[in-house]
Write an enzyme that holds these catalytic residues in place. Structure first.
Site, mmCIF file in Angstrom:
data_model
loop_
_atom_site.group_PDB
_atom_site.id
_atom_site.type_symbol
_atom_site.label_atom_id
_atom_site.label_comp_id
_atom_site.label_asym_id
_atom_site.label_seq_id
_atom_site.Cartn_x
_atom_site.Cartn_y
_atom_site.Cartn_z
ATOM 1 N N CYS A 181 -4.141 3.128 -4.708
ATOM 2 C CA CYS A 181 -3.613 3.735 -3.903
ATOM 3 C C CYS A 181 -2.397 4.587 -4.243
ATOM 4 C CB CYS A 181 -3.178 2.622 -2.686
ATOM 5 S SG CYS A 181 -2.012 1.646 -3.186
ATOM 6 N N ASP A 237 -3.560 8.858 4.204
ATOM 7 C CA ASP A 237 -3.630 7.426 3.795
ATOM 8 C C ASP A 237 -5.105 7.353 3.457
ATOM 9 O OD1 ASP A 237 -3.760 4.608 3.861
ATOM 10 O OD2 ASP A 237 -3.644 4.261 5.723
ATOM 11 N N HIS A 243 0.666 -1.191 0.202
ATOM 12 C CA HIS A 243 -0.016 0.035 -0.194
ATOM 13 C C HIS A 243 0.872 1.340 -0.142
ATOM 14 C CE1 HIS A 243 -3.327 2.579 0.720
ATOM 15 N NE2 HIS A 243 -3.141 2.848 1.917
#
Length: 697
Positions: free
Chosen positions: A653, A602, A585
C-alpha cells in the site's frame, strides 16, 4: 591316377576330365599307367632299324604328303555330358588317339527312366582310322570320328569294343561304373544345393540393413559374415543358376556372431501358398508373388526329380488352395445396393449435373471392385445369379458418376464463377470508395467544423502527445546500489541526507521484499516530486504535506497544523499532495487547485468516507485564516477514485500511495499494476539515493 593328375595340370578348367585335352600326346604322356598292360613293340633290333630308315626314305620322297594327327575336340555341357563332335588334322608320330565309349546325351537322357541300370565306361587308347570327307573338309576342315552306339549293358559294351579294335588289343586306361544316370545325378545335386542355399540364406527384404535388427532397432556391429562387400543375396527365382561351387561362402567364419535381421523361415514353409505372398505397406507386389510361386514350383519339381519323395505325396501341396476370403452375404449386399440406388434416384432430380454425367467416368477402385466380384461369381456357380444382379446394380451406380473425381468442381463451377465475379465487383467498389474517401476527408472535416462554429461549438484538433516510457530500464549502477542497500550491515549506515531528512540502511530495507514503508521513505519521495516541479516549469507546481498532517487534523483539529503553513500559501500551488495514514494502511489524497477537484486514492478501496470531508474543512479554515475569505467550492469535484490500480496483497500500500502521488503530479492516469511493484521498489531505492526521479513528461 598319376596319369589323370599329369593331364589335368595342362587344362585350366578343373571340371574337364584328363582325356579331353586338345593337345597331342607327348613322349612324357607315354608312361604306362598302373592299369595299362605292357605291350611289346613289333619292330625291335635290326627290324626296327630297317623300319626307321625306310620311314625316313619314304618321307623324303613324298614331301607333298602331309601326316596328320587327329585330336578330339570335346565340348562339355553344364551337366558334364561328354560328346565327341569332330577331329582336327595334326601330325603325330605314333598315330595313337584318345577315344572313349560314352553314349551321347539324347540316348543317356532317355535311359534315365530305368531303375536297375548299370553303365560301364571304358576309356581306351587305340589307333583310329580317319575317314576323309572332302565336302566336310571344305566346309569345316575337320574329320568326323564315328562311334557306334551300343546297348546299355556291360555285355553289349564289351561286344562293341571288340568290333572296333584291330589285331592289337587296345590299352584300357581305367573303367568306371555308373550306378545312376548322369543327368539324374546332376539334377539331384543341383536340387540339394538349392536346399542348402535356402537354409543358409533366408529370403530377406532388400531394404533391411545388415547392421541393424528390425526387432530391437538397436545398432549391431557388422561381422565378417555381414560385410557390405559381399554380393546381395539372390532371390529365389535365380537359385537355378547356382551350383555347388558358389553356394558355400568359405570366407564365412563360424565363430562370428550374426545379426538377426529377420526370423529364419524353415524350408518346409517355402512350399506353403500362404507364405509365398508378402504384403509391403498394404500393397501386393504381383511381380514378387510370381517369383515366389515360380520358386515354389521349381522346388517341388526338384523334390520329385531327386527321387526323395513321390509325386503323389507332393501333389497335395500343389493342389492346396488358399482359404477364401470371408464375404458378407449376397442378400445383404443386394439390399444395401438397392437402398443406395433408391436414394440416388430420389436425389437425381435435385442434382441435374448427375444426369449429364457420362457413365464411362468411374473411379478405378470401383472398376477393380466390380471386376473382383465378377471373378468370384465365376468361381462360385451357386451364387452366380446373385452376383450377376449385384454387378448390374454396381454398374448402375457407376453410371451415375457418384465416385467421379471431377464431379465436385464441375458441379459447383457455375456457382463458383458467379461468387468470384461478385467478389471482384465488391472489391473494386471498396477500392473506389476508399480512394474517394481519402481525397475528400479533409473537405468533409472542414465543412463540419464550419457548421459547428456557426452553432457556437469549437472543435479543437487533437494534439498528439509524446509517448513516455513509464517503465524504463534501470541503469547498471542501480543493481549494485540496491544490492548494497539491501545487504546485511550496519542498519544506521546513512545513504543520503536531503530535505532535512536522513535516509539510512534500515529505511531503505523497508523497500525490499514485502515490507511496509516507513514515514521517512514516503516523506523523502514526496519531496523529490516537489523538487522536480520546482526545477522544471513544464511540471505543475507541487506542494506536499508530511505523513503526520492528516493524523493531526483528525485527532487535534485545524489549530494543530495552523502554524505549518505560516510561510507557505498552499493556494498558490497547482497540486497539493496529502499522504493519508489510516493506522495500518497508506492512502493518497490529491488537491488540484487548477482543475478544482479533490481526489482520494485508496488501493484497497475500503469505502472510507471521513478523508474527503476532513480535507474540505481544512481548506475552508485555511482560506479564512490566510485570505480572510470563505472558500467557494462551487464547480469543485470531490470524489474517491474507483477506476485505479488495486493491490493484491497487504504490504504494497505504501508503494501504491507514492506512485499515485507521482502520476498525479504529472496529471496522468496511473497505468501500473501489482506485477510492477518489485520494479518500483528497486526504482525508488535508486531514485532516493540519487535524489532524482526517472519519470518525465
Amino acid at each position: 591316377m598319376s596319369r589323370r593328375s599329369d593331364l589335368s595340370d595342362k587344362d585350366s578348367q578343373s571340371r574337364k576330365r584328363h582325356w579331353l585335352t586338345d593337345q597331342a600326346v607327348t613322349n612324357e604322356e607315354k608312361e604306362q599307367s598302373p592299369t595299362k598292360r605292357t605291350r611289346k613293340t613289333k619292330s625291335q633290333g635290326l627290324g626296327g632299324l630297317f623300319n626307321t630308315f625306310f620311314g625316313m626314305f619314304v618321307s623324303s620322297n613324298s614331301g607333298e604328303k602331309e601326316k596328320t594327327e587327329v585330336s578330339g575336340e570335346v565340348q562339355v555341357q553344364e551337366d558334364d555330358e561328354i560328346i565327341v563332335e569332330g577331329t582336327t588334322r595334326r601330325v603325330a608320330e605314333n598315330k595313337k588317339y584318345m577315344i572313349f565309349l560314352n553314349e551321347d546325351a539324347p540316348v543317356r537322357a532317355n535311359a534315365g527312366s530305368e531303375e536297375n541300370e548299370v553303365i560301364i565306361e571304358k576309356h581306351v587308347q587305340k589307333n583310329v582310322e580317319i575317314r576323309n570327307d572332302e565336302e566336310k573338309q571344305e566346309v569345316q576342315g575337320d574329320l568326323v570320328l564315328t562311334l557306334s552306339s551300343s546297348p546299355k549293358s556291360p555285355k553289349n559294351l564289351e561286344k562293341s569294343f571288340e568290333v572296333q579294335q584291330d589285331d592289337e588289343e587296345p590299352d584300357v586306361l581305367f573303367e568306371k561304373v555308373v550306378k545312376t544316370p548322369n543327368k539324374q545325378l546332376q539334377e539331384a545335386r543341383r536340387f540339394q544345393n538349392e536346399l542348402i542355399f535356402l537354409n543358409d540364406n533366408p529370403d530377406t527384404p532388400d531394404d533391411v540393413s545388415v547392421i541393424s535388427d528390425s526387432r530391437s532397432k538397436e545398432f549391431i556391429s557388422p561381422t565378417p559374415d555381414d560385410s557390405v562387400s559381399r554380393p546381395i543375396t539372390p532371390s529365389l527365382s535365380s537359385l537355378s543358376n547356382y551350383t555347388s561351387n558358389n553356394v558355400r561362402d568359405y570366407w564365412r567364419r563360424n565363430s562370428a556372431k550374426k545379426p538377426e535381421v529377420l526370423r529364419r523361415v524353415p524350408v518346409r514353409h517355402q512350399f506353403k501358398h500362404s507364405t509365398s505372398v508378402r504384403k509391403m505397406n498394404t500393397i501386393i507386389d504381383l511381380k514378387k508373388i510370381k517369383n515366389h510361386l515360380s520358386s515354389r514350383d521349381r522346388l517341388l519339381q526338384g523334390v520329385v526329380a531327386s527321387g526323395q519323395y513321390e509325386a503323389k505325396a507332393i501333389s497335395g501341396i500343389v493342389e492346396k488352395k488358399p482359404k477364401k476370403m470371408q464375404r458378407t452375404s449376397s442378400t445383404d449386399i443386394l439390399a444395401r445396393a438397392k437402398n443406395k440406388i433408391a436414394e440416388l434416384g430420389g436425389s437425381r432430380s435435385n442434382t441435374p449435373s448427375l444426369l449429364s454425367r457420362e457413365p464411362s467416368i468411374i473411379i478405378d477402385s470401383e472398376e477393380s471392385t466390380s471386376s473382383s466380384y465378377r471373378q468370384h461369381a465365376r468361381s462360385n456357380s451357386s451364387e452366380s445369379d446373385s452376383y450377376r444382379k449385384l454387378n448390374d446394380i454396381l454398374s448402375q451406380i457407376n453410371s451415375l458418376g457418384i465416385g467421379s473425381a471431377y464431379r465436385g468442381p464441375q458441379r459447383y463451377q457455375n456457382s463458383y464463377q458467379l461468387s468470384k465475379q461478385k467478389e471482384d465487383k465488391l472489391l473494386e467498389e471498396a477500392r473506389i470508395r476508399e480512394g474517394h474517401r481519402s481525397q475528400t476527408r479533409g473537405d468533409r472535416l472542414e465543412d463540419v467544423r464550419k457548421r459547428l462554429e456557426l452553432q457556437g461549438i469549437a472543435i479543437r484538433p487533437k494534439v498528439e502527445k509524446k509517448k513516455v516510457d513509464d517503465f524504463m530500464a534501470l541503469p547498471d549502477a542501480a543493481d549494485a546500489l540496491v544490492e548494497r542497500a539491501w545487504s546485511g550491515g550496519n542498519p544506521n549506515e546513512q545513504f543520503v541526507d536531503a530535505f532535512s531528512i536522513q535516509i539510512c540502511k534500515k529505511d531503505l530495507a523497508t523497500l525490499s521484499g514485502l515490507h511496509w514503508l516507513n514515514d521517512e521513505i514516503i516523506n523523502f519521495y514526496l519531496q523529490l516530486i516537489c523538487d522536480r516541479s520546482n526545477g522544471d516549469s513544464k511540471y505543475p507546481k507541487i506542494y506536499a504535506f508530511n505523513t503526520f498532517f492528516y493524523s493531526n487534523i483528525v485527532s487535534k483539529g485545524y489549530a494543530s497544523v495552523k502554524r505549518w503553513t505560516r510561510k507557505v500559501d498552499i493556494f498558490a500551488f497547482d497540486i497539493v499532495l496529502v499522504p493519508v495514514h489510516l493506522g495500518m494502511h497508506w492512502c493518497m489524497a490529491v488537491i488540484d487547485m487548477g482543475e478544482k477537484k479533490i481526489e482520494f486514492y485508496d488501493s484497497l478501496y475500503d469505502g472510507n468516507t471521513a478523508v474527503l470531508p476532513a480535507l474540505r474543512g481544512y481548506l475552508e479554515a485555511e482560506s479564512l485564516d490566510k485570505k480572510k475569505t470563505a472558500m467557494n467550492f462551487s464547480g469543485w469535484t470531490i470524489q474517491q477514485m474507483t477506476d485505479i490500480p488495486r493491490q493484491q496483497n497487504g504490504s504494497d500500500c505504501g508503494v501504491f500511495s507514492c506512485q499515485f502521488g507521482e502520476w498525479a503530479s504529472r496529471r496522468t492516469t496511473p497505468r501500473f499494476t501489482q506485477k510492477n511493484m518489485p520494479y518500483y521498489r528497486k526504482r525508488m531505492v535508486y531514485e532516493i539515493v540519487s535524489k532524482k526521479l526517472l519519470a518525465t513528461i
